[in-house]
Motif scaffolding. Sequence first.
Motif, PDB file in Angstrom:
ATOM      1  N   ILE A   1       0.401  -1.895   0.830  1.00 37.89           N
ATOM      2  CA  ILE A   1       1.067  -1.615  -0.447  1.00 37.89           C
ATOM      3  C   ILE A   1       2.473  -1.087  -0.189  1.00 37.89           C
ATOM      4  O   ILE A   1       3.436  -1.526  -0.836  1.00 37.89           O
ATOM      5  CB  ILE A   1       0.227  -0.637  -1.296  1.00 37.89           C
ATOM      6  N   GLU A   2       2.611  -0.157   0.760  1.00 39.90           N
ATOM      7  CA  GLU A   2       3.943   0.357   1.112  1.00 39.90           C
ATOM      8  C   GLU A   2       4.861  -0.769   1.573  1.00 39.90           C
ATOM      9  O   GLU A   2       6.014  -0.852   1.153  1.00 39.90           O
ATOM     10  CB  GLU A   2       3.843   1.414   2.216  1.00 39.90           C
ATOM     11  N   ALA A   3       4.350  -1.646   2.436  1.00 39.36           N
ATOM     12  CA  ALA A   3       5.162  -2.757   2.944  1.00 39.36           C
ATOM     13  C   ALA A   3       5.586  -3.678   1.809  1.00 39.36           C
ATOM     14  O   ALA A   3       6.735  -4.147   1.782  1.00 39.36           O
ATOM     15  CB  ALA A   3       4.385  -3.536   4.001  1.00 39.36           C
ATOM     16  N   ARG A   4       4.687  -3.942   0.894  1.00 40.57           N
ATOM     17  CA  ARG A   4       5.013  -4.826  -0.235  1.00 40.57           C
ATOM     18  C   ARG A   4       6.129  -4.219  -1.072  1.00 40.57           C
ATOM     19  O   ARG A   4       7.063  -4.913  -1.471  1.00 40.57           O
ATOM     20  CB  ARG A   4       3.757  -5.075  -1.088  1.00 40.57           C
ATOM     21  N   LEU A   5       6.057  -2.917  -1.316  1.00 39.69           N
ATOM     22  CA  LEU A   5       7.096  -2.254  -2.107  1.00 39.69           C
ATOM     23  C   LEU A   5       8.419  -2.181  -1.347  1.00 39.69           C
ATOM     24  O   LEU A   5       9.486  -2.372  -1.933  1.00 39.69           O
ATOM     25  CB  LEU A   5       6.634  -0.845  -2.504  1.00 39.69           C
ATOM     26  N   GLU A   6       8.351  -1.929  -0.035  1.00 42.93           N
ATOM     27  CA  GLU A   6       9.567  -1.813   0.772  1.00 42.93           C
ATOM     28  C   GLU A   6      10.348  -3.114   0.849  1.00 42.93           C
ATOM     29  O   GLU A   6      11.563  -3.099   1.036  1.00 42.93           O
ATOM     30  CB  GLU A   6       9.223  -1.349   2.191  1.00 42.93           C
ATOM     31  N   HIS A   7       9.680  -4.256   0.718  1.00 36.72           N
ATOM     32  CA  HIS A   7      10.360  -5.538   0.829  1.00 36.72           C
ATOM     33  C   HIS A   7      11.020  -5.987  -0.472  1.00 36.72           C
ATOM     34  O   HIS A   7      11.546  -7.100  -0.545  1.00 36.72           O
ATOM     35  CB  HIS A   7       9.387  -6.615   1.337  1.00 36.72           C
ATOM     36  N   LEU A   8      11.002  -5.129  -1.477  1.00 40.22           N
ATOM     37  CA  LEU A   8      11.640  -5.452  -2.751  1.00 40.22           C
ATOM     38  C   LEU A   8      12.933  -4.660  -2.886  1.00 40.22           C
ATOM     39  O   LEU A   8      13.053  -3.569  -2.344  1.00 40.22           O
ATOM     40  CB  LEU A   8      10.688  -5.101  -3.910  1.00 40.22           C
ATOM     41  N   ASP A   9      13.901  -5.222  -3.642  1.00 36.32           N
ATOM     42  CA  ASP A   9      15.127  -4.455  -3.865  1.00 36.32           C
ATOM     43  C   ASP A   9      14.852  -3.356  -4.898  1.00 36.32           C
ATOM     44  O   ASP A   9      13.768  -3.295  -5.471  1.00 36.32           O
ATOM     45  CB  ASP A   9      16.289  -5.365  -4.278  1.00 36.32           C
ATOM     46  N   GLY A  10      15.819  -2.491  -5.127  1.00 40.63           N
ATOM     47  CA  GLY A  10      15.640  -1.302  -5.961  1.00 40.63           C
ATOM     48  C   GLY A  10      15.007  -1.539  -7.323  1.00 40.63           C
ATOM     49  O   GLY A  10      13.994  -0.920  -7.667  1.00 40.63           O
ATOM     50  N   ALA A  11      15.581  -2.430  -8.123  1.00 42.05           N
ATOM     51  CA  ALA A  11      15.067  -2.679  -9.470  1.00 42.05           C
ATOM     52  C   ALA A  11      13.686  -3.328  -9.430  1.00 42.05           C
ATOM     53  O   ALA A  11      12.780  -2.954 -10.185  1.00 42.05           O
ATOM     54  CB  ALA A  11      16.040  -3.560 -10.258  1.00 42.05           C
ATOM     55  N   GLU A  12      13.515  -4.298  -8.532  1.00 46.36           N
ATOM     56  CA  GLU A  12      12.209  -4.956  -8.376  1.00 46.36           C
ATOM     57  C   GLU A  12      11.155  -3.966  -7.897  1.00 46.36           C
ATOM     58  O   GLU A  12      10.015  -4.005  -8.340  1.00 46.36           O
ATOM     59  CB  GLU A  12      12.301  -6.097  -7.350  1.00 46.36           C
ATOM     60  N   ARG A  13      11.559  -3.086  -6.990  1.00 47.94           N
ATOM     61  CA  ARG A  13      10.633  -2.085  -6.444  1.00 47.94           C
ATOM     62  C   ARG A  13      10.159  -1.157  -7.562  1.00 47.94           C
ATOM     63  O   ARG A  13       8.972  -0.863  -7.670  1.00 47.94           O
ATOM     64  CB  ARG A  13      11.306  -1.282  -5.343  1.00 47.94           C
ATOM     65  N   ASP A  14      11.095  -0.704  -8.389  1.00 47.33           N
ATOM     66  CA  ASP A  14      10.731   0.187  -9.494  1.00 47.33           C
ATOM     67  C   ASP A  14       9.774  -0.514 -10.460  1.00 47.33           C
ATOM     68  O   ASP A  14       8.786   0.076 -10.912  1.00 47.33           O
ATOM     69  CB  ASP A  14      11.977   0.657 -10.238  1.00 47.33           C
ATOM     70  N   GLN A  15      10.064  -1.767 -10.757  1.00 50.50           N
ATOM     71  CA  GLN A  15       9.210  -2.539 -11.661  1.00 50.50           C
ATOM     72  C   GLN A  15       7.817  -2.743 -11.049  1.00 50.50           C
ATOM     73  O   GLN A  15       6.804  -2.559 -11.724  1.00 50.50           O
ATOM     74  CB  GLN A  15       9.848  -3.890 -11.981  1.00 50.50           C
ATOM     75  N   ALA A  16       7.768  -3.103  -9.779  1.00 53.03           N
ATOM     76  CA  ALA A  16       6.485  -3.319  -9.109  1.00 53.03           C
ATOM     77  C   ALA A  16       5.684  -2.013  -9.037  1.00 53.03           C
ATOM     78  O   ALA A  16       4.468  -2.015  -9.233  1.00 53.03           O
ATOM     79  CB  ALA A  16       6.697  -3.886  -7.711  1.00 53.03           C
ATOM     80  N   ALA A  17       6.363  -0.910  -8.775  1.00 54.62           N
ATOM     81  CA  ALA A  17       5.682   0.385  -8.718  1.00 54.62           C
ATOM     82  C   ALA A  17       5.104   0.737 -10.091  1.00 54.62           C
ATOM     83  O   ALA A  17       3.959   1.201 -10.187  1.00 54.62           O
ATOM     84  CB  ALA A  17       6.641   1.473  -8.240  1.00 54.62           C
ATOM     85  N   ASP A  18       5.880   0.511 -11.146  1.00 55.22           N
ATOM     86  CA  ASP A  18       5.384   0.772 -12.503  1.00 55.22           C
ATOM     87  C   ASP A  18       4.182  -0.114 -12.827  1.00 55.22           C
ATOM     88  O   ASP A  18       3.203   0.340 -13.419  1.00 55.22           O
ATOM     89  CB  ASP A  18       6.487   0.548 -13.539  1.00 55.22           C
ATOM     90  N   GLN A  19       4.254  -1.374 -12.425  1.00 61.21           N
ATOM     91  CA  GLN A  19       3.138  -2.296 -12.664  1.00 61.21           C
ATOM     92  C   GLN A  19       1.888  -1.855 -11.893  1.00 61.21           C
ATOM     93  O   GLN A  19       0.783  -1.921 -12.409  1.00 61.21           O
ATOM     94  CB  GLN A  19       3.527  -3.721 -12.276  1.00 61.21           C
ATOM     95  N   PHE A  20       2.088  -1.397 -10.663  1.00 60.57           N
ATOM     96  CA  PHE A  20       0.943  -0.965  -9.858  1.00 60.57           C
ATOM     97  C   PHE A  20       0.340   0.311 -10.439  1.00 60.57           C
ATOM     98  O   PHE A  20      -0.877   0.473 -10.482  1.00 60.57           O
ATOM     99  CB  PHE A  20       1.349  -0.770  -8.398  1.00 60.57           C
ATOM    100  N   ARG A  21       1.192   1.219 -10.886  1.00 58.27           N
ATOM    101  CA  ARG A  21       0.727   2.443 -11.530  1.00 58.27           C
ATOM    102  C   ARG A  21      -0.117   2.101 -12.758  1.00 58.27           C
ATOM    103  O   ARG A  21      -1.188   2.676 -12.966  1.00 58.27           O
ATOM    104  CB  ARG A  21       1.934   3.303 -11.913  1.00 58.27           C
ATOM    105  N   SER A  22       0.341   1.148 -13.547  1.00 54.46           N
ATOM    106  CA  SER A  22      -0.403   0.705 -14.744  1.00 54.46           C
ATOM    107  C   SER A  22      -1.723   0.058 -14.347  1.00 54.46           C
ATOM    108  O   SER A  22      -2.747   0.276 -15.001  1.00 54.46           O
ATOM    109  CB  SER A  22       0.433  -0.290 -15.553  1.00 54.46           C
ATOM    110  N   LEU A  23      -1.698  -0.739 -13.297  1.00 57.12           N
ATOM    111  CA  LEU A  23      -2.912  -1.385 -12.789  1.00 57.12           C
ATOM    112  C   LEU A  23      -3.950  -0.320 -12.424  1.00 57.12           C
ATOM    113  O   LEU A  23      -5.118  -0.425 -12.801  1.00 57.12           O
ATOM    114  CB  LEU A  23      -2.544  -2.225 -11.568  1.00 57.12           C
ATOM    115  N   LEU A  24      -3.516   0.706 -11.719  1.00 53.95           N
ATOM    116  CA  LEU A  24      -4.438   1.773 -11.332  1.00 53.95           C
ATOM    117  C   LEU A  24      -4.965   2.513 -12.564  1.00 53.95           C
ATOM    118  O   LEU A  24      -6.159   2.819 -12.645  1.00 53.95           O
ATOM    119  CB  LEU A  24      -3.767   2.757 -10.368  1.00 53.95           C
ATOM    120  N   ALA A  25      -4.089   2.803 -13.503  1.00 59.40           N
ATOM    121  CA  ALA A  25      -4.511   3.519 -14.709  1.00 59.40           C
ATOM    122  C   ALA A  25      -5.537   2.706 -15.498  1.00 59.40           C
ATOM    123  O   ALA A  25      -6.483   3.267 -16.067  1.00 59.40           O
ATOM    124  CB  ALA A  25      -3.301   3.827 -15.592  1.00 59.40           C
ATOM    125  N   GLU A  26      -5.379   1.398 -15.505  1.00 64.95           N
ATOM    126  CA  GLU A  26      -6.287   0.529 -16.258  1.00 64.95           C
ATOM    127  C   GLU A  26      -7.634   0.344 -15.558  1.00 64.95           C
ATOM    128  O   GLU A  26      -8.678   0.333 -16.199  1.00 64.95           O
ATOM    129  CB  GLU A  26      -5.642  -0.843 -16.463  1.00 64.95           C
TER     130      GLU A  26
END
Length: 158
Positions: A82-107
């Motif tokens: 998961i860390e590697a997947r997030l690290e390979h994204l640029d800043g805006a994409e990383r923030d979006q992916a992190a928010d999506q993953f956070r939502s996935l976990l919450a759901e």
Amino acid sequence: MLVETLAALAAAGGTAVVQAAGSDAWAGFRQAVARWFGRGDTQRELAEPERLDQTAAALQTTDPARAERARISEEVSWRARIEARLEHLDGAERDQAADQFRSLLAEHVPEAQVEAGPGGVVAGRNVEIRAEGSSIAAGVIHGGAHIGPHPAPDPPQT
């Protein structure tokens, strides 16, 4: 987004994968994680369920020592992925992916899904551990801790 925040999110994800494996929520969670890793790449999205199933299979053992080693190994592995997947994204994409993953976990991973092994205690609030007389008090802390001053002993009774 802070590195510490992403590391905590990845750690929560690794734990969630291990906790969900083999549970009633596994099928939906497995598919959601595969979609998140795929991020539009159909080939990758199709490969992830196999990796997730390998994790579920690795966790199916009746030997407690092996089960604990497998749980730790799989948590660490998924955290790193998961860390590697997030690290390979640029800043805006990383923030979006992190928010999506956070939502996935919450759901898919309810907060109440916490378990303690035999003799263990799980608490979402303060826990006080005391030793009386010559007893020894001990605890294992997973998360934050606050240690207060040692209370003064009671005066001797005459």
